[in-house]
Design a protein around this motif. Structure first.
Motif, PDB file in Angstrom:
ATOM      1  N   GLY A   8      -2.856  20.758 -25.623  1.00  0.00           N
ATOM      2  CA  GLY A   8      -3.802  21.062 -26.470  1.00  0.00           C
ATOM      3  C   GLY A   8      -3.550  21.983 -26.265  1.00  0.00           C
ATOM      4  O   GLY A   8      -4.028  23.612 -27.900  1.00  0.00           O
ATOM      5  N   ALA A   9      -3.005  22.800 -25.623  1.00  0.00           N
ATOM      6  CA  ALA A   9      -2.829  24.505 -26.095  1.00  0.00           C
ATOM      7  C   ALA A   9      -1.617  24.872 -26.772  1.00  0.00           C
ATOM      8  O   ALA A   9      -1.476  25.444 -27.337  1.00  0.00           O
ATOM      9  N   TRP A  10      -0.657  23.857 -26.752  1.00  0.00           N
ATOM     10  CA  TRP A  10       0.767  23.704 -27.760  1.00  0.00           C
ATOM     11  C   TRP A  10      -0.019  23.715 -28.890  1.00  0.00           C
ATOM     12  O   TRP A  10       0.787  24.569 -29.825  1.00  0.00           O
ATOM     13  N   ALA A  11      -0.731  22.851 -29.097  1.00  0.00           N
ATOM     14  CA  ALA A  11      -1.052  22.582 -30.438  1.00  0.00           C
ATOM     15  C   ALA A  11      -2.175  23.503 -31.519  1.00  0.00           C
ATOM     16  O   ALA A  11      -1.831  23.756 -32.682  1.00  0.00           O
ATOM     17  N   ALA A  12      -2.420  24.251 -30.313  1.00  0.00           N
ATOM     18  CA  ALA A  12      -3.683  25.732 -30.463  1.00  0.00           C
ATOM     19  C   ALA A  12      -2.551  26.811 -31.125  1.00  0.00           C
ATOM     20  O   ALA A  12      -2.968  27.016 -32.073  1.00  0.00           O
ATOM     21  N   SER A  13      -1.737  26.852 -29.836  1.00  0.00           N
ATOM     22  CA  SER A  13      -0.817  27.863 -30.191  1.00  0.00           C
ATOM     23  C   SER A  13      -0.152  27.514 -31.546  1.00  0.00           C
ATOM     24  O   SER A  13      -0.179  29.103 -32.713  1.00  0.00           O
ATOM     25  N   LEU A  14       0.422  26.580 -31.575  1.00  0.00           N
ATOM     26  CA  LEU A  14       1.064  26.069 -32.558  1.00  0.00           C
ATOM     27  C   LEU A  14       0.317  26.796 -34.566  1.00  0.00           C
ATOM     28  O   LEU A  14       0.476  27.184 -35.448  1.00  0.00           O
ATOM     29  N   SER A  15      -1.217  25.628 -34.676  1.00  0.00           N
ATOM     30  CA  SER A  15      -1.737  25.909 -35.633  1.00  0.00           C
ATOM     31  C   SER A  15      -1.557  27.921 -36.059  1.00  0.00           C
ATOM     32  O   SER A  15      -1.850  27.897 -37.024  1.00  0.00           O
ATOM     33  N   PHE A  16      -2.087  28.694 -34.851  1.00  0.00           N
ATOM     34  CA  PHE A  16      -2.301  30.022 -35.227  1.00  0.00           C
ATOM     35  C   PHE A  16      -1.266  30.755 -35.518  1.00  0.00           C
ATOM     36  O   PHE A  16      -1.394  31.059 -36.761  1.00  0.00           O
ATOM     37  N   PHE A  17      -0.386  30.331 -35.289  1.00  0.00           N
ATOM     38  CA  PHE A  17       1.009  30.725 -36.148  1.00  0.00           C
ATOM     39  C   PHE A  17       1.147  30.446 -37.380  1.00  0.00           C
ATOM     40  O   PHE A  17       2.505  31.102 -37.951  1.00  0.00           O
ATOM     41  N   LEU A  18       1.156  29.254 -37.389  1.00  0.00           N
ATOM     42  CA  LEU A  18       1.451  29.059 -38.306  1.00  0.00           C
ATOM     43  C   LEU A  18       0.646  28.610 -39.468  1.00  0.00           C
ATOM     44  O   LEU A  18       0.693  29.434 -41.283  1.00  0.00           O
ATOM     45  N   ILE A  19      -1.075  28.719 -39.637  1.00  0.00           N
ATOM     46  CA  ILE A  19      -2.083  29.416 -40.592  1.00  0.00           C
ATOM     47  C   ILE A  19      -2.407  31.104 -40.775  1.00  0.00           C
ATOM     48  O   ILE A  19      -2.469  30.952 -41.885  1.00  0.00           O
ATOM     49  N   ILE A  20      -2.498  32.124 -40.104  1.00  0.00           N
ATOM     50  CA  ILE A  20      -3.058  33.298 -39.987  1.00  0.00           C
ATOM     51  C   ILE A  20      -1.688  33.702 -40.821  1.00  0.00           C
ATOM     52  O   ILE A  20      -2.305  34.521 -41.516  1.00  0.00           O
ATOM     53  N   PRO A  21      -0.253  33.135 -40.751  1.00  0.00           N
ATOM     54  CA  PRO A  21       0.735  35.272 -41.483  1.00  0.00           C
ATOM     55  C   PRO A  21       0.149  34.394 -43.326  1.00  0.00           C
ATOM     56  O   PRO A  21       0.439  34.628 -43.738  1.00  0.00           O
ATOM     57  N   PHE A  22      -0.265  32.965 -43.554  1.00  0.00           N
ATOM     58  CA  PHE A  22      -1.189  33.006 -44.886  1.00  0.00           C
ATOM     59  C   PHE A  22      -1.933  33.217 -44.714  1.00  0.00           C
ATOM     60  O   PHE A  22      -1.562  34.201 -46.238  1.00  0.00           O
ATOM     61  N   PHE A  23      -2.912  34.524 -44.262  1.00  0.00           N
ATOM     62  CA  PHE A  23      -4.039  34.871 -44.956  1.00  0.00           C
ATOM     63  C   PHE A  23      -3.657  36.617 -44.196  1.00  0.00           C
ATOM     64  O   PHE A  23      -4.682  36.982 -45.342  1.00  0.00           O
ATOM     65  N   LEU A  24      -3.019  36.311 -44.525  1.00  0.00           N
ATOM     66  CA  LEU A  24      -2.406  38.097 -43.885  1.00  0.00           C
ATOM     67  C   LEU A  24      -1.406  38.634 -44.620  1.00  0.00           C
ATOM     68  O   LEU A  24      -1.057  39.160 -45.608  1.00  0.00           O
ATOM     69  N   ASP A  25      -1.117  37.704 -45.602  1.00  0.00           N
ATOM     70  CA  ASP A  25      -0.180  37.807 -46.711  1.00  0.00           C
ATOM     71  C   ASP A  25      -0.544  38.419 -47.627  1.00  0.00           C
ATOM     72  O   ASP A  25      -1.909  38.767 -48.383  1.00  0.00           O
ATOM     73  N   GLY A  26      -0.148  39.610 -48.332  1.00  0.00           N
ATOM     74  CA  GLY A  26      -1.147  40.685 -49.391  1.00  0.00           C
ATOM     75  C   GLY A  26      -1.984  41.600 -48.517  1.00  0.00           C
ATOM     76  O   GLY A  26      -2.031  42.445 -49.187  1.00  0.00           O
ATOM     77  N   SER A  27      -1.929  41.144 -47.130  1.00  0.00           N
ATOM     78  CA  SER A  27      -3.449  42.026 -46.701  1.00  0.00           C
ATOM     79  C   SER A  27      -2.507  44.027 -46.323  1.00  0.00           C
ATOM     80  O   SER A  27      -1.279  43.251 -45.999  1.00  0.00           O
TER      81      SER A  27
END
Length: 340
Positions: A8-27
């Motif tokens: 579960g910790a692996w899945a949560a960390s992986l999701s965080f590092f894959l999804i968050i950069p998409f929203f940071l782009d352009g900010s």
């Protein structure tokens, strides 16, 4: 933490590092994407170095030399308009060939002597790239005036932004982690651990020590060559000053900090080595920015004293550093077993 908790910790960390950069782009926090990409390259290098330092137990202080060999190989081919997959494959093969050429005579040495040889080789490679003007353009780097290194193009898609390279590096890091995990639980990985624990005993049990060390050396260079190929296409530039001894020392620190022999620990160590000093720069302000590496060094010393097994230690290394206490009723000698 049990098995399901770790997954579960692996899945949560992986999701965080894959999804968050998409929203940071352009900010205004888009620089974090580039910082994450650089941390990913260091993770790739640290995973390769961990095969030698963590699994086999050999101290290597010149790993950045093979990163440089891979980067320059890819740069020279990219200038000739070769596609990325050709550049990456050639960088990995040339880095591995150089690694094996050094390892064949050097792996007969042990301990500090091997560390000195690898340190010297790293400096020799950097000086060759600095002075071989006809091939590398010396300290001015590649490409020369009038030349260019094109961006990566795979399956018709061209990588043009930091976000694109971030996801490419993330895929490579995940693939490398999977390879390391499989190696750790394979017959080859157990042979490496046996060499690390007791080289003479491993040889007596039938392990070809020199051959297994060479295999670890060669595979680790594949990681460095791939990272070098990605780096040079991302930066569109390469110079010898990117591959100093300081960078090799940081890689060793990442492996020791995260936990030697631990795949997830090494990735966390590389992230801390790259990202924490940059975060400290923002927290401390400009006046204290120069002190961030001093604070970082002090924290490394404290971790080495109070948690020598690393932030996320491997189970094998933890057992080595904290051997199990004997049971009260357990026999202590052979005579106790035989009841004599």
């Amino acid at each position: 933490m049990n098995r399901y908790g770790r997954h579960g910790a692996w899945a949560a960390s992986l999701s965080f590092f894959l999804i968050i950069p998409f929203f940071l782009d352009g900010s205004r926090f888009a620089y974090l994407i580039r910082l994450g990409g650089i941390a990913g390259l260091y993770m790739l290098l640290a995973l390769g170095l961990n095969l030698v330092v963590g699994f086999v137990g050999l101290l290597d202080l010149g790993f950045m030399a093979f990163y440089a060999i891979g980067a320059y190989t890819a740069a020279l081919l990219a200038i000739m308009k070769m596609p990325f997959w050709v550049c990456a494959a050639a960088a990995m093969v040339v880095a591995m060939a150089a690694r094996l050429a050094v390892g064949f005579p050097a792996l007969r040495l042990r301990g500090d002597y091997l560390a000195i040889v690898t340190l010297g080789f790293g400096e020799v490679v950097r000086l060759i790239f600095t002075n071989w003007d006809a091939l590398t353009n010396g300290p001015k780097g590649l490409p020369r005036v009038g030349e260019s290194i094109p961006p990566i193009s795979l399956f018709g898609f061209t990588f043009t932004s930091n976000l694109h390279y971030y996801y490419l590096i993330a895929v490579c890091v995940l693939a490398a982690a999977w390879v390391c995990y499989r190696l750790d639980h394979s017959r080859l990985g157990r042979a490496w651990v046996a060499i690390r624990e007791d080289e003479i005993a491993a040889e007596l049990m039938g392990v070809d020590v020199t051959k297994q060390k060479l295999v670890a050396f060669g595979i680790s260079a594949l990681f460095a060559g791939l990272a070098g190929a990605i780096f040079v296409h991302w930066e569109n530039f390469v110079t010898p000053e990117s591959f100093t001894f300081w960078e090799s020392a940081l890689l060793v620190c990442a492996v020791v900090l995260g936990g030697m022999g631990s795949v997830s620990g090494v990735m966390l160590g590389a992230f801390c080595i790259v990202a924490v000093p940059e975060f400290l720069r923002d927290l401390l302000g400009k006046s204290f920015a120069d002190a961030r590496y001093l604070l970082f060094g002090l924290s490394l010393i404290l971790i080495a004293i109070y948690r020598p097994q690393g932030l996320v230690p491997s189970r094998r290394r933890s057992l080595e550093l904290h051997p199990a206490e004997p049971e009260e009723n357990a026999p202590s000698t052979l005579f106790d077993v035989e009841g004599k």
